[in-house]
Write a protein that holds these residues in place. Structure first.
Motif, PDB file in Angstrom:
ATOM      1  N   GLY A 335      17.054  18.872-108.838  1.00  0.00           N
ATOM      2  CA  GLY A 335      15.947  18.341-108.057  1.00  0.00           C
ATOM      3  C   GLY A 335      15.057  19.341-107.359  1.00  0.00           C
ATOM      4  O   GLY A 335      14.637  19.081-106.223  1.00  0.00           O
ATOM      5  N   PRO A 336      14.676  20.481-107.977  1.00  0.00           N
ATOM      6  CA  PRO A 336      13.756  21.394-107.303  1.00  0.00           C
ATOM      7  C   PRO A 336      12.398  20.723-107.071  1.00  0.00           C
ATOM      8  O   PRO A 336      11.804  20.181-108.004  1.00  0.00           O
ATOM      9  N   ASN A 337      11.939  20.726-105.835  1.00  0.00           N
ATOM     10  CA  ASN A 337      10.735  19.963-105.512  1.00  0.00           C
ATOM     11  C   ASN A 337       9.704  20.737-104.705  1.00  0.00           C
ATOM     12  O   ASN A 337       8.645  20.208-104.380  1.00  0.00           O
ATOM     13  N   CYS A 338       9.995  21.989-104.354  1.00  0.00           N
ATOM     14  CA  CYS A 338       9.032  22.797-103.618  1.00  0.00           C
ATOM     15  C   CYS A 338       9.335  24.258-103.909  1.00  0.00           C
ATOM     16  O   CYS A 338      10.514  24.632-104.028  1.00  0.00           O
ATOM     17  N   VAL A 339       8.299  25.093-104.028  1.00  0.00           N
ATOM     18  CA  VAL A 339       8.490  26.488-104.388  1.00  0.00           C
ATOM     19  C   VAL A 339       7.539  27.345-103.565  1.00  0.00           C
ATOM     20  O   VAL A 339       6.386  26.967-103.337  1.00  0.00           O
ATOM     21  N   LEU A 340       8.025  28.514-103.108  1.00  0.00           N
ATOM     22  CA  LEU A 340       7.250  29.367-102.214  1.00  0.00           C
ATOM     23  C   LEU A 340       7.586  30.832-102.442  1.00  0.00           C
ATOM     24  O   LEU A 340       8.758  31.191-102.583  1.00  0.00           O
ATOM     25  N   VAL A 341       6.555  31.679-102.461  1.00  0.00           N
ATOM     26  CA  VAL A 341       6.738  33.128-102.441  1.00  0.00           C
ATOM     27  C   VAL A 341       6.603  33.589-100.994  1.00  0.00           C
ATOM     28  O   VAL A 341       5.618  33.271-100.327  1.00  0.00           O
ATOM     29  N   GLU A 342       7.610  34.332-100.493  1.00  0.00           N
ATOM     30  CA  GLU A 342       7.570  34.742 -99.082  1.00  0.00           C
ATOM     31  C   GLU A 342       6.369  35.671 -98.840  1.00  0.00           C
ATOM     32  O   GLU A 342       5.963  36.432 -99.726  1.00  0.00           O
ATOM     33  N   PRO A 343       5.788  35.632 -97.633  1.00  0.00           N
ATOM     34  CA  PRO A 343       4.509  36.303 -97.397  1.00  0.00           C
ATOM     35  C   PRO A 343       4.574  37.773 -97.025  1.00  0.00           C
ATOM     36  O   PRO A 343       3.570  38.463 -97.126  1.00  0.00           O
ATOM     37  N   ALA A 344       5.738  38.289 -96.584  1.00  0.00           N
ATOM     38  CA  ALA A 344       5.765  39.661 -96.090  1.00  0.00           C
ATOM     39  C   ALA A 344       5.685  40.681 -97.221  1.00  0.00           C
ATOM     40  O   ALA A 344       4.820  41.565 -97.209  1.00  0.00           O
ATOM     41  N   GLY A 346       6.094  39.572-100.674  1.00  0.00           N
ATOM     42  CA  GLY A 346       5.624  38.908-101.881  1.00  0.00           C
ATOM     43  C   GLY A 346       6.528  39.147-103.074  1.00  0.00           C
ATOM     44  O   GLY A 346       6.075  39.068-104.219  1.00  0.00           O
ATOM     45  N   LYS A 347       7.828  39.394-102.834  1.00  0.00           N
ATOM     46  CA  LYS A 347       8.704  39.655-103.973  1.00  0.00           C
ATOM     47  C   LYS A 347       9.925  38.743-104.034  1.00  0.00           C
ATOM     48  O   LYS A 347      10.748  38.876-104.942  1.00  0.00           O
ATOM     49  N   TYR A 348      10.054  37.822-103.070  1.00  0.00           N
ATOM     50  CA  TYR A 348      11.142  36.858-103.114  1.00  0.00           C
ATOM     51  C   TYR A 348      10.571  35.450-103.170  1.00  0.00           C
ATOM     52  O   TYR A 348       9.563  35.146-102.525  1.00  0.00           O
ATOM     53  N   LEU A 349      11.236  34.614-103.951  1.00  0.00           N
ATOM     54  CA  LEU A 349      10.775  33.245-104.170  1.00  0.00           C
ATOM     55  C   LEU A 349      11.902  32.292-103.769  1.00  0.00           C
ATOM     56  O   LEU A 349      13.073  32.540-104.097  1.00  0.00           O
ATOM     57  N   TYR A 350      11.527  31.191-103.093  1.00  0.00           N
ATOM     58  CA  TYR A 350      12.527  30.228-102.621  1.00  0.00           C
ATOM     59  C   TYR A 350      12.152  28.819-103.064  1.00  0.00           C
ATOM     60  O   TYR A 350      10.983  28.440-103.034  1.00  0.00           O
ATOM     61  N   VAL A 351      13.181  28.071-103.466  1.00  0.00           N
ATOM     62  CA  VAL A 351      12.998  26.733-104.016  1.00  0.00           C
ATOM     63  C   VAL A 351      13.930  25.764-103.296  1.00  0.00           C
ATOM     64  O   VAL A 351      15.138  26.024-103.186  1.00  0.00           O
ATOM     65  N   SER A 352      13.379  24.659-102.791  1.00  0.00           N
ATOM     66  CA  SER A 352      14.227  23.615-102.203  1.00  0.00           C
ATOM     67  C   SER A 352      14.700  22.682-103.302  1.00  0.00           C
ATOM     68  O   SER A 352      13.928  22.280-104.174  1.00  0.00           O
ATOM     69  N   ASN A 353      15.995  22.347-103.268  1.00  0.00           N
ATOM     70  CA  ASN A 353      16.599  21.480-104.282  1.00  0.00           C
ATOM     71  C   ASN A 353      16.994  20.160-103.633  1.00  0.00           C
ATOM     72  O   ASN A 353      17.986  20.079-102.903  1.00  0.00           O
ATOM     73  N   PHE A 354      16.232  19.133-103.903  1.00  0.00           N
ATOM     74  CA  PHE A 354      16.356  17.852-103.213  1.00  0.00           C
ATOM     75  C   PHE A 354      17.710  17.189-103.416  1.00  0.00           C
ATOM     76  O   PHE A 354      18.248  16.553-102.522  1.00  0.00           O
ATOM     77  N   LEU A 355      18.284  17.319-104.594  1.00  0.00           N
ATOM     78  CA  LEU A 355      19.496  16.572-104.933  1.00  0.00           C
ATOM     79  C   LEU A 355      20.782  17.352-104.702  1.00  0.00           C
ATOM     80  O   LEU A 355      21.875  16.823-104.944  1.00  0.00           O
ATOM     81  N   ASP A 356      20.713  18.584-104.208  1.00  0.00           N
ATOM     82  CA  ASP A 356      21.939  19.382-104.174  1.00  0.00           C
ATOM     83  C   ASP A 356      22.764  19.269-102.890  1.00  0.00           C
ATOM     84  O   ASP A 356      23.920  18.837-102.993  1.00  0.00           O
ATOM     85  N   PRO A 357      22.417  19.596-101.662  1.00  0.00           N
ATOM     86  CA  PRO A 357      21.167  20.202-101.210  1.00  0.00           C
ATOM     87  C   PRO A 357      21.308  21.709-100.941  1.00  0.00           C
ATOM     88  O   PRO A 357      22.189  22.137-100.192  1.00  0.00           O
ATOM     89  N   THR A 358      20.454  22.483-101.559  1.00  0.00           N
ATOM     90  CA  THR A 358      20.458  23.928-101.384  1.00  0.00           C
ATOM     91  C   THR A 358      19.043  24.473-101.453  1.00  0.00           C
ATOM     92  O   THR A 358      18.097  23.770-101.808  1.00  0.00           O
TER      93      THR A 358
END
Length: 402
Positions: A335-344, A346-358
């Motif tokens: 259930g990945p539902n949102c994705v973001l590259v951190e702003p400081a 710009g080399k790490y990416l984070y994804v919220s997983n709706f069904l896990d939850p992680t």
């Protein structure tokens, strides 16, 4: 990076152990960002929660901010966004029709300061102008008597809130005798051009439910008033559900959840959009979120049904996207539902997983765009994560991503 002041060190064998402890306890801080993840079912009272994490600069690993998670101030927080100066977080609580403002502490803790009710109902997307002057809120349903609901659906609305001192929201900018601008049915996401002159809204249906999706473009006046761009709304696939703008302001990108594809558009000087002649581009099953990295070189799509994140390279001349060949897809939790590259960095990416939850943490190869796991790579979140936002920490404030 911030270094603690150890003062002058006098070398002496009698105190070497104490000195070593001092260095360990007060040494280098590797925190470069704070990441915030909203969750719809974190609290037994029905109030949503916001998990706050520190991002380690060397590994991208997430660690909990003390006292996290924090209450979202309402039920079912579905969207969040930060101000460009990193001082404020806004959270949309869908079931309470509220926007809650939080002050972001220097330690990443959240402090609720005010709450406003939206004119319509079920706010579901937020965007902030790059200048930090306006907050744009999408209501699923515009004000109506009798009230629009999921069982009695109606068109949506966009509200423009002026942002004042310390992030306080003023009264909505007036549209004649209304406090909103009309939108088509089922608005799903918004993106603001880097110069702040245009806001783009993607809706899953046109003027009536069940029709193909559209993108509505508005120019933003100096006083926050919106004017529909000529030719708007523009066709946008079958059921578009997410939108992102590149940092040059020349392209926007839209995911089409029903057709499993990514749509690319060029943006003219007037704010009109032109479909890329080489599109659309295939994605995984039910693409549900899209983001562009701060350099404008790569684009990332979260596929809810696969579940996975896919990396694409952006042609800087045309806006055409192509799948990254090496490490171009990473399997997430369900259930990945949102994705973001951190702003400081710009080399790490984070994804919220709706069904896990992680939350899935990934590292970006800034040369190729490929993605690999951070040392986690899964980090615990509260139940049903819905969105991810971030601010840079300290002197790492190099760019703003929303």
């Amino acid at each position: 990076m911030k270094l603690s002041n150890l003062g002058r060190v006098v070398l002496a064998s009698a105190i070497s152990a104490g000195m070593a402890f001092s260095i360990i306890a007060c040494g280098v801080s590797h925190t470069v960002d704070y990441v915030f993840v909203t969750a719809s079912k974190g609290n037994t009272s029905g109030i949503g929660e916001i998990s706050a994490y520190r991002v380690d600069s060397q590994s991208g690993a997430l660690s909990n901010v003390p006292d996290s998670p924090f209450l979202s101030g309402g039920r079912n927080p579905v969207a969040e966004v930060t101000t460009p100066d990193g001082s404020t977080l806004y959270v949309a609580n869908e079931l309470d029709n509220t926007i809650v403002q939080f002050k972001i502490g220097s330690d990443g803790k959240l402090y609720p300061t005010s709450t406003v009710n939206t004119p319509g109902s079920e706010p579901m997307a937020l965007a902030v102008s790059p200048s930090g002057k306006y907050l744009f809120v999408l209501d699923s349903f515009q004000p109506h008597n009798p009230v629009y609901t999921d069982l009695n659906p109606g068109p949506g609305g966009i509200i423009v809130y002026p942002i004042g001192t310390a992030g306080a929201l003023g009264s909505p900018v007036a549209n004649g005798n209304q406090s909103f601008w009309p939108l088509p049915f089922s608005p799903a996401g918004a993106a603001v051009s880097p110069n702040g002159n245009t806001v783009f809204v993607v809706s899953k249906s046109g003027s009536v439910p069940g029709t193909n999706g559209v993108v509505t473009a508005y120019t933003v006046g100096s006083d926050g008033t919106l004017t529909t761009v000529g030719g708007s709304p523009f066709a946008a696939g079958t059921t578009p559900n997410a939108i992102a703008a590149d940092p040059t302001g020349r392209f926007i990108f839209v995911t089409d959840g029903a057709s499993n594809q990514l749509l690319s558009y060029g943006v003219t000087l007037t704010g009109s959009i032109v479909p890329n002649v080489n599109g659309p581009t295939a994605t995984g099953g039910l693409p549900d979120a899209v983001t562009v990295d701060p350099r404008g070189a790569f684009l990332y799509v979260a596929n809810y049904n696969d579940p996975s994140v896919m990396a694409f390279a952006i042609n800087p001349a045309t806006g055409e996207v192509s799948a990254v060949a090496t490490n171009g897809t990473y399997a997430t939790q369900p259930g990945p539902n949102c994705v973001l590259v951190e702003p400081a960095l710009g080399k790490y990416l984070y994804v919220s997983n709706f069904l896990d939850p992680t939350v899935t943490g990934l590292q970006i190869n800034t040369t190729t765009g490929g993605i690999i796991a951070t040392q986690g790579p899964e980090y615990k979140a509260t139940a049903q994560p819905t969105c991810v936002a971030a601010v840079p920490h300290g002197n790492h404030a190099t760019q703003h991503v929303q």
